[in-house]
Design a protein around this motif. Sequence first.
Motif, PDB file in Angstrom:
ATOM      1  N   LYS A 170       0.861  -1.186   0.000  1.00  0.00           N
ATOM      2  CA  LYS A 170       0.000   0.000   0.000  1.00  0.00           C
ATOM      3  C   LYS A 170       0.892   1.230   0.000  1.00  0.00           C
ATOM      4  O   LYS A 170       1.846   1.308   0.757  1.00  0.00           O
ATOM      5  CB  LYS A 170      -0.899   0.037   1.226  1.00  0.00           C
ATOM      6  CG  LYS A 170      -1.744   1.304   1.279  1.00  0.00           C
ATOM      7  CD  LYS A 170      -2.503   1.450   2.568  1.00  0.00           C
ATOM      8  CE  LYS A 170      -3.211   2.793   2.598  1.00  0.00           C
ATOM      9  NZ  LYS A 170      -3.765   3.092   3.898  1.00  0.00           N
ATOM     10  N   SER A 194      -0.862  -2.377  -4.698  1.00  0.00           N
ATOM     11  CA  SER A 194      -2.230  -2.865  -4.849  1.00  0.00           C
ATOM     12  C   SER A 194      -3.236  -1.912  -4.212  1.00  0.00           C
ATOM     13  O   SER A 194      -4.421  -2.008  -4.474  1.00  0.00           O
ATOM     14  CB  SER A 194      -2.373  -4.253  -4.237  1.00  0.00           C
ATOM     15  OG  SER A 194      -2.091  -4.208  -2.861  1.00  0.00           O
ATOM     16  N   ARG A 195      -2.729  -0.991  -3.383  1.00  0.00           N
ATOM     17  CA  ARG A 195      -3.593  -0.009  -2.726  1.00  0.00           C
ATOM     18  C   ARG A 195      -2.864   1.329  -2.674  1.00  0.00           C
ATOM     19  O   ARG A 195      -1.659   1.376  -2.472  1.00  0.00           O
ATOM     20  CB  ARG A 195      -3.924  -0.453  -1.310  1.00  0.00           C
ATOM     21  CG  ARG A 195      -4.817  -1.661  -1.272  1.00  0.00           C
ATOM     22  CD  ARG A 195      -5.058  -2.083   0.177  1.00  0.00           C
ATOM     23  NE  ARG A 195      -6.012  -3.155   0.247  1.00  0.00           N
ATOM     24  CZ  ARG A 195      -5.730  -4.432   0.074  1.00  0.00           C
ATOM     25  NH1 ARG A 195      -4.503  -4.796  -0.174  1.00  0.00           N
ATOM     26  NH2 ARG A 195      -6.660  -5.347   0.157  1.00  0.00           N
TER      27      ARG A 195
END
Length: 65
Positions: free
Chosen positions: A20, A41-42
Motif C-alpha cells: 500500500k 495494490s492499494r
Amino acid sequence: YDVEIISNTLDQLDTDCKMKIAGVIEPRIINAYAFIQMGASRIGTRGAVKIVEALPKVQKMLYKK
C-alpha cells in the motif's frame, strides 16, 4: 525508490502480502500510476477519485500508438 525495493522483496519472498502506498505527492496522478506499475495494490490518498478518473488519459499519454 523504496517502492521498488519493497516490491522486489515481496516478489522474492513469494508472499500474499500486498503493498500500500500512502501520501502520493504531486504530480499525484502520474506518481500514482507509476506506483501501480511498480506493484502497489492499494493507494491511500484523498485524490483517489481524480487519480482513477485520469488513468485512461495517462495511459494514452504514456503509451501513444
